[in-house]
Design a protein around this motif. Structure first.
Motif, PDB file in Angstrom:
ATOM      1  N   TYR A 266       0.770  -1.239   0.000  1.00  0.00           N
ATOM      2  CA  TYR A 266       0.000   0.000   0.000  1.00  0.00           C
ATOM      3  C   TYR A 266       0.805   1.295   0.000  1.00  0.00           C
ATOM      4  O   TYR A 266       0.215   2.377  -0.181  1.00  0.00           O
ATOM      5  CB  TYR A 266      -0.924   0.023   1.224  1.00  0.00           C
ATOM      6  N   ASP A 267       2.093   1.254   0.179  1.00  0.00           N
ATOM      7  CA  ASP A 267       2.833   2.510   0.328  1.00  0.00           C
ATOM      8  C   ASP A 267       2.744   3.399  -0.908  1.00  0.00           C
ATOM      9  O   ASP A 267       2.897   4.629  -0.808  1.00  0.00           O
ATOM     10  CB  ASP A 267       4.296   2.240   0.673  1.00  0.00           C
ATOM     11  N   ASP A 268       2.507   2.815  -2.095  1.00  0.00           N
ATOM     12  CA  ASP A 268       2.388   3.626  -3.303  1.00  0.00           C
ATOM     13  C   ASP A 268       0.938   3.889  -3.697  1.00  0.00           C
ATOM     14  O   ASP A 268       0.676   4.457  -4.761  1.00  0.00           O
ATOM     15  CB  ASP A 268       3.110   2.934  -4.477  1.00  0.00           C
ATOM     16  N   GLU A 269       0.012   3.466  -2.846  1.00  0.00           N
ATOM     17  CA  GLU A 269      -1.406   3.678  -3.138  1.00  0.00           C
ATOM     18  C   GLU A 269      -1.835   5.089  -2.730  1.00  0.00           C
ATOM     19  O   GLU A 269      -1.475   5.560  -1.656  1.00  0.00           O
ATOM     20  CB  GLU A 269      -2.268   2.651  -2.394  1.00  0.00           C
ATOM     21  N   PRO A 270      -2.644   5.738  -3.566  1.00  0.00           N
ATOM     22  CA  PRO A 270      -3.072   7.100  -3.211  1.00  0.00           C
ATOM     23  C   PRO A 270      -4.121   7.154  -2.109  1.00  0.00           C
ATOM     24  O   PRO A 270      -4.273   8.186  -1.446  1.00  0.00           O
ATOM     25  CB  PRO A 270      -3.649   7.635  -4.529  1.00  0.00           C
ATOM     26  N   PHE A 271      -4.853   6.039  -1.896  1.00  0.00           N
ATOM     27  CA  PHE A 271      -5.982   6.110  -0.979  1.00  0.00           C
ATOM     28  C   PHE A 271      -5.916   5.161   0.219  1.00  0.00           C
ATOM     29  O   PHE A 271      -6.783   5.241   1.092  1.00  0.00           O
ATOM     30  CB  PHE A 271      -7.289   5.850  -1.735  1.00  0.00           C
ATOM     31  N   VAL A 272      -4.942   4.281   0.274  1.00  0.00           N
ATOM     32  CA  VAL A 272      -4.854   3.338   1.395  1.00  0.00           C
ATOM     33  C   VAL A 272      -3.563   3.619   2.162  1.00  0.00           C
ATOM     34  O   VAL A 272      -2.485   3.682   1.569  1.00  0.00           O
ATOM     35  CB  VAL A 272      -4.872   1.871   0.921  1.00  0.00           C
ATOM     36  N   HIS A 273      -3.675   3.771   3.475  1.00  0.00           N
ATOM     37  CA  HIS A 273      -2.561   4.220   4.293  1.00  0.00           C
ATOM     38  C   HIS A 273      -2.427   3.342   5.535  1.00  0.00           C
ATOM     39  O   HIS A 273      -3.427   3.002   6.178  1.00  0.00           O
ATOM     40  CB  HIS A 273      -2.768   5.679   4.718  1.00  0.00           C
ATOM     41  N   ILE A 274      -1.193   3.010   5.882  1.00  0.00           N
ATOM     42  CA  ILE A 274      -0.909   2.204   7.076  1.00  0.00           C
ATOM     43  C   ILE A 274      -0.538   3.148   8.222  1.00  0.00           C
ATOM     44  O   ILE A 274       0.339   3.999   8.086  1.00  0.00           O
ATOM     45  CB  ILE A 274       0.241   1.216   6.820  1.00  0.00           C
ATOM     46  N   GLU A 275      -1.231   2.982   9.347  1.00  0.00           N
ATOM     47  CA  GLU A 275      -0.935   3.800  10.515  1.00  0.00           C
ATOM     48  C   GLU A 275       0.420   3.410  11.116  1.00  0.00           C
ATOM     49  O   GLU A 275       0.904   2.286  10.943  1.00  0.00           O
ATOM     50  CB  GLU A 275      -2.016   3.600  11.588  1.00  0.00           C
ATOM     51  N   ALA A 276       1.029   4.352  11.824  1.00  0.00           N
ATOM     52  CA  ALA A 276       2.263   4.056  12.542  1.00  0.00           C
ATOM     53  C   ALA A 276       2.000   2.968  13.587  1.00  0.00           C
ATOM     54  O   ALA A 276       0.872   2.818  14.075  1.00  0.00           O
ATOM     55  CB  ALA A 276       2.792   5.319  13.218  1.00  0.00           C
ATOM     56  N   ALA A 277       3.030   2.210  13.919  1.00  0.00           N
ATOM     57  CA  ALA A 277       2.880   1.146  14.905  1.00  0.00           C
ATOM     58  C   ALA A 277       2.281   1.697  16.197  1.00  0.00           C
ATOM     59  O   ALA A 277       2.710   2.735  16.707  1.00  0.00           O
ATOM     60  CB  ALA A 277       4.240   0.503  15.185  1.00  0.00           C
ATOM     61  N   GLY A 278       1.265   1.013  16.691  1.00  0.00           N
ATOM     62  CA  GLY A 278       0.617   1.418  17.924  1.00  0.00           C
ATOM     63  C   GLY A 278      -0.532   2.390  17.760  1.00  0.00           C
ATOM     64  O   GLY A 278      -1.231   2.700  18.732  1.00  0.00           O
ATOM     65  N   ALA A 279      -0.754   2.898  16.539  1.00  0.00           N
ATOM     66  CA  ALA A 279      -1.831   3.863  16.291  1.00  0.00           C
ATOM     67  C   ALA A 279      -3.036   3.156  15.694  1.00  0.00           C
ATOM     68  O   ALA A 279      -2.905   2.393  14.736  1.00  0.00           O
ATOM     69  CB  ALA A 279      -1.363   4.971  15.358  1.00  0.00           C
ATOM     70  N   ALA A 280      -4.214   3.417  16.240  1.00  0.00           N
ATOM     71  CA  ALA A 280      -5.451   2.833  15.730  1.00  0.00           C
ATOM     72  C   ALA A 280      -6.157   3.836  14.815  1.00  0.00           C
ATOM     73  O   ALA A 280      -6.295   5.008  15.171  1.00  0.00           O
ATOM     74  CB  ALA A 280      -6.373   2.444  16.882  1.00  0.00           C
ATOM     75  N   PRO A 281      -6.606   3.417  13.642  1.00  0.00           N
ATOM     76  CA  PRO A 281      -7.313   4.344  12.746  1.00  0.00           C
ATOM     77  C   PRO A 281      -8.674   4.727  13.303  1.00  0.00           C
ATOM     78  O   PRO A 281      -9.286   3.973  14.063  1.00  0.00           O
ATOM     79  CB  PRO A 281      -7.456   3.530  11.450  1.00  0.00           C
ATOM     80  N   GLN A 282      -9.141   5.910  12.908  1.00  0.00           N
ATOM     81  CA  GLN A 282     -10.412   6.425  13.402  1.00  0.00           C
ATOM     82  C   GLN A 282     -11.269   6.897  12.228  1.00  0.00           C
ATOM     83  O   GLN A 282     -10.761   7.536  11.299  1.00  0.00           O
ATOM     84  CB  GLN A 282     -10.177   7.596  14.363  1.00  0.00           C
ATOM     85  N   THR A 283     -12.569   6.625  12.298  1.00  0.00           N
ATOM     86  CA  THR A 283     -13.444   7.025  11.201  1.00  0.00           C
ATOM     87  C   THR A 283     -13.483   8.540  11.025  1.00  0.00           C
ATOM     88  O   THR A 283     -13.686   9.026   9.904  1.00  0.00           O
ATOM     89  CB  THR A 283     -14.877   6.508  11.422  1.00  0.00           C
ATOM     90  N   ARG A 284     -13.287   9.288  12.088  1.00  0.00           N
ATOM     91  CA  ARG A 284     -13.344  10.752  11.975  1.00  0.00           C
ATOM     92  C   ARG A 284     -12.228  11.299  11.082  1.00  0.00           C
ATOM     93  O   ARG A 284     -12.311  12.443  10.633  1.00  0.00           O
ATOM     94  CB  ARG A 284     -13.269  11.406  13.361  1.00  0.00           C
ATOM     95  N   HIS A 285     -11.205  10.498  10.820  1.00  0.00           N
ATOM     96  CA  HIS A 285     -10.076  10.975  10.024  1.00  0.00           C
ATOM     97  C   HIS A 285     -10.217  10.688   8.533  1.00  0.00           C
ATOM     98  O   HIS A 285      -9.351  11.093   7.741  1.00  0.00           O
ATOM     99  CB  HIS A 285      -8.780  10.352  10.546  1.00  0.00           C
ATOM    100  N   ILE A 286     -11.295   9.992   8.133  1.00  0.00           N
ATOM    101  CA  ILE A 286     -11.492   9.708   6.706  1.00  0.00           C
ATOM    102  C   ILE A 286     -12.880  10.155   6.247  1.00  0.00           C
ATOM    103  O   ILE A 286     -13.269   9.866   5.116  1.00  0.00           O
ATOM    104  CB  ILE A 286     -11.261   8.206   6.389  1.00  0.00           C
ATOM    105  N   ARG A 287     -13.604  10.845   7.076  1.00  0.00           N
ATOM    106  CA  ARG A 287     -15.005  11.183   6.790  1.00  0.00           C
ATOM    107  C   ARG A 287     -15.141  11.970   5.482  1.00  0.00           C
ATOM    108  O   ARG A 287     -14.430  12.937   5.243  1.00  0.00           O
ATOM    109  CB  ARG A 287     -15.576  11.995   7.957  1.00  0.00           C
ATOM    110  N   ALA A 288     -16.051  11.502   4.616  1.00  0.00           N
ATOM    111  CA  ALA A 288     -16.367  12.138   3.330  1.00  0.00           C
ATOM    112  C   ALA A 288     -15.204  12.107   2.342  1.00  0.00           C
ATOM    113  O   ALA A 288     -15.171  12.904   1.398  1.00  0.00           O
ATOM    114  CB  ALA A 288     -16.864  13.569   3.524  1.00  0.00           C
ATOM    115  N   SER A 289     -14.266  11.177   2.525  1.00  0.00           N
ATOM    116  CA  SER A 289     -13.138  11.062   1.605  1.00  0.00           C
ATOM    117  C   SER A 289     -13.065   9.640   1.045  1.00  0.00           C
ATOM    118  O   SER A 289     -13.743   8.733   1.519  1.00  0.00           O
ATOM    119  CB  SER A 289     -11.822  11.384   2.321  1.00  0.00           C
TER     120      SER A 289
END
Length: 345
Positions: A266-289
């Motif tokens: 995924y590192d070269d993907e424009p829309f998929v991103h890996i969080e830093a180790a220990g970080a949990a993704p949150q829906t508020r950070h992708i809203r309407a995108s």
């Protein structure tokens, strides 16, 4: 410029398609259909579009198909296959957002959706459009079946590990939660504010129709018959989705190996991103995108890992992925029309 028609423009996915396509530099909206809202101004259905020069809503039968290049079909399951069958030979490309062309087995479709698949010739030509894993099939495709929102969120979380042989296909558990727009724009008591606010509940427990779709793609990718445990939940927010996936690592593999495989994918993907180790993704950070964020964790149970994925169910889980898929069919930059930033707060 390509001329685009949105079928079912009065629903939430149709409205999201309007939002994105009106900002696309190579697409022009020439017709919007809505069977029950035909004859209305689109701004009367969605006042937020009043500043846009949009065509009035018509029935599909009133559309002049002569100059239409692409159709975005935002219709209910069942109705979509019948409508698409009447127009497939009149347009260059159909991007279907319903479930009607996702499942390859017509008998499984009938069992899952409660009606027969009456257009199996078309079914055999459809490309399953999980964009990041289907680009070689999407180029020039005539009919694209966009994945469901839950499968999109779950498969993006699982496929790099499955493809690399790092995740066992046995005992995959997916605990997923969606905002209320995933249920569509319906006047139902169960979707009223007072029925949904201050609570959350599971539904379709052990029977949800998206589970066979997830099984199909994991089986195809792994070469092994796969069946997941999948439970969806409805939570009191408008839009957004999170899938927490519990998996067993194959012998000798570690979470560090898993993380490396996901970065490679995924590192070269424009829309998929890996969080830093220990970080949990949150829906508020992708809203309407159109973005997806993925977190990878070691489970406290030895040999297991937890993969968490978040998307906006209406954008990456539906209309945004549909636009991305159309871009891919044309060989265009996949980000065209999708440069919208997440809304925060």
């Amino acid at each position: 410029m390509k001329n685009a028609v949105i079928l079912g423009a009065s629903g939430y996915t149709g409205a999201e398609a309007v939002r994105l396509i009106t900002g696309h530099p190579k697409l022009r909206l020439t017709a919007l259909t809505g069977h029950s809202r035909a004859g209305e101004r689109y701004a009367d259905i969605y006042p937020s579009t009043a500043h846009l020069d949009l065509p009035d809503v018509v029935t599909a039968g009133d559309v002049d198909w002569a100059d239409v290049d692409v159709v975005f079909a935002c219709l209910p399951h069942g109705a979509s296959q019948d409508t698409i069958a009447t127009i497939a030979d009149k347009v260059d490309t159909v991007i279907d957002l319903s479930a009607d062309f996702r499942l390859r087995d017509p008998d499984l479709y009938a069992k899952t959706y409660g009606r027969s698949h009456d257009h199996q010739g078309l079914l055999g030509t459809a490309v399953y459009g999980l964009t990041e894993f289907a680009r070689h099939e999407l180029r020039g495709a005539k009919l694209v079946a966009c994945p469901g929102c839950y499968p999109t969120c779950s498969l993006l979380a699982l496929l790099p590990g499955i493809n690399a042989g790092l995740i066992s296909t046995d005992n995959i558990i997916i605990d997923a939660k969606s905002g209320v727009t995933g249920a569509g724009r319906k006047a139902l008591q169960s979707l009223a504010f007072s029925e949904l606010s201050d609570g959350a509940h599971a539904y379709g427990v052990g029977t949800h129709r998206h589970a066979p779709e997830i099984d199909q793609i994991l089986t195809r990718s792994s070469g092994k018959e796969t069946m997941v445990s999948f439970t969806p939940h409805l939570i009191p927010m408008n839009r957004g989705m999170i899938a927490t996936c519990y998996v067993t690592l194959t012998d000798g593999q570690s979470v560090d190996d898993l993380r490396a495989a996901y970065h490679a994918a995924y590192d070269d993907e424009p829309f998929v991103h890996i969080e830093a180790a220990g970080a949990a993704p949150q829906t508020r950070h992708i809203r309407a995108s159109n973005h997806c964020r993925i977190g990878i964790f070691a489970d406290r149970v030895p040999g297991r890992a937890i993969i968490i994925s978040v998307i906006d169910n209406l954008t990456k889980g539906s209309s945004g992925q549909a636009v991305q898929n159309y871009n891919a069919t044309q060989g265009w930059d996949e980000t065209l029309g999708l440069h919208v930033q997440p809304i925060f707060p």
